[in-house]
Scaffold this active site. Structure first.
Site: not given
Length: 269
Positions: A173-174
């Protein structure tokens, strides 16, 4: 190209060089620690007047007081990137204090514990979206409006990540939010280039920040493994990343826009 075979070389000058950011008024979001704090110290040394923003007032105030003690012009404001009103308030504060905005460094970001995609809590995904993508989106929009209404030109740099340039099984997600930020950067560069507002991003590699230390605590040995994948064989000091941001924000990078500059020790070479 406009140059001809008879073009004369530009003569060298013996005049003393001004600071890289002399005469610039700037905003740094995420200035309380790590790359942002290093950037605040560097930008001030290079002549910029600064508004520092961060969610943690104690850290922010300490950095501001340290810089103020050198004689540089600096103010600060608490800013939560997940709150659009807070982001806009930071931009407005810069203009209120200094009368203009020339440069902006959107460095703030959040991290969550490493997890593969199927085990990432949805709340973590939402948090990273709010801070790492929507926050910079709102910041760029507000900064462009402030530059347009005051300086009439400007430069913006956002902090992406080398993790946006590859698959990332433990920080998916980062990496996704940072890759989206790269797209925002390119779109903004194309949109606002005709107004002489440059928009770029930097993609740091392994950098000695609290975020990296927390990752190493959750996954012992990850720093050593990342350094083993880096041709320079080491992690970066935050000040090294700040140098790249300062150059992109300076007039020496006057023909650079829409780029994501890797500052990664060769990791993605």
């Amino acid at each position: 190209m406009n140059e001809t075979a008879n073009s004369a070389p530009v003569p060298a000058t013996s005049a003393p060089a001004a600071g890289l950011l002399a005469g610039k008024t700037g905003l740094i979001i995420g200035a309380g620690r790590g790359i942002g704090a290093a950037a605040a110290r560097l930008f001030a040394r290079e002549g910029a007047r600064l508004l520092l923003a961060s969610p943690t007032e104690a850290r922010l105030k300490a950095v501001a007081e340290e810089i103020r003690a050198t004689g540089a012009s600096v103010d600060h404001i608490v800013c939560d990137l997940s709150d659009p009103a807070s982001v806009r308030a930071a931009v407005d504060r810069t203009v209120k204090v200094y009368g203009r905005l020339d440069i902006a460094f959107n460095n703030g970001a959040a991290a969550v514990p490493p997890n593969p995609l199927d085990r990432l809590p949805e709340a973590d995904l939402d948090h990273l979206y709010a801070v790492n993508l929507k926050g910079p989106w709102v910041a760029v929009a507000a900064e462009v409006a402030a530059m347009r209404g005051t300086a009439g030109r400007g430069a913006i740099v956002s902090t992406s990540s080398v993790g946006s340039l590859m698959g990332n099984p433990w920080l998916p997600a980062y990496g996704a939010m940072k890759r989206a930020l790269n797209s925002v950067t390119a779109s903004a560069a194309v949109t606002y280039g005709p107004e002489n507002i440059r928009v770029n991003a930097i993609a740091p590699g392994t950098t000695r920040t609290d975020m990296l230390e927390h990752w190493n605590e959750a996954d012992p040995g990850v720093i050593d493994r990342l350094n083993a994948q880096t041709p320079l064989g080491r992690s970066a000091d935050p000040a090294e990343i700040a140098e790249a941001a300062a150059w992109l924000l300076s007039d020496r990078a006057s023909y650079v826009t829409g780029t994501v500059l890797r500052v990664d020790g060769g990791m993605r070479a």
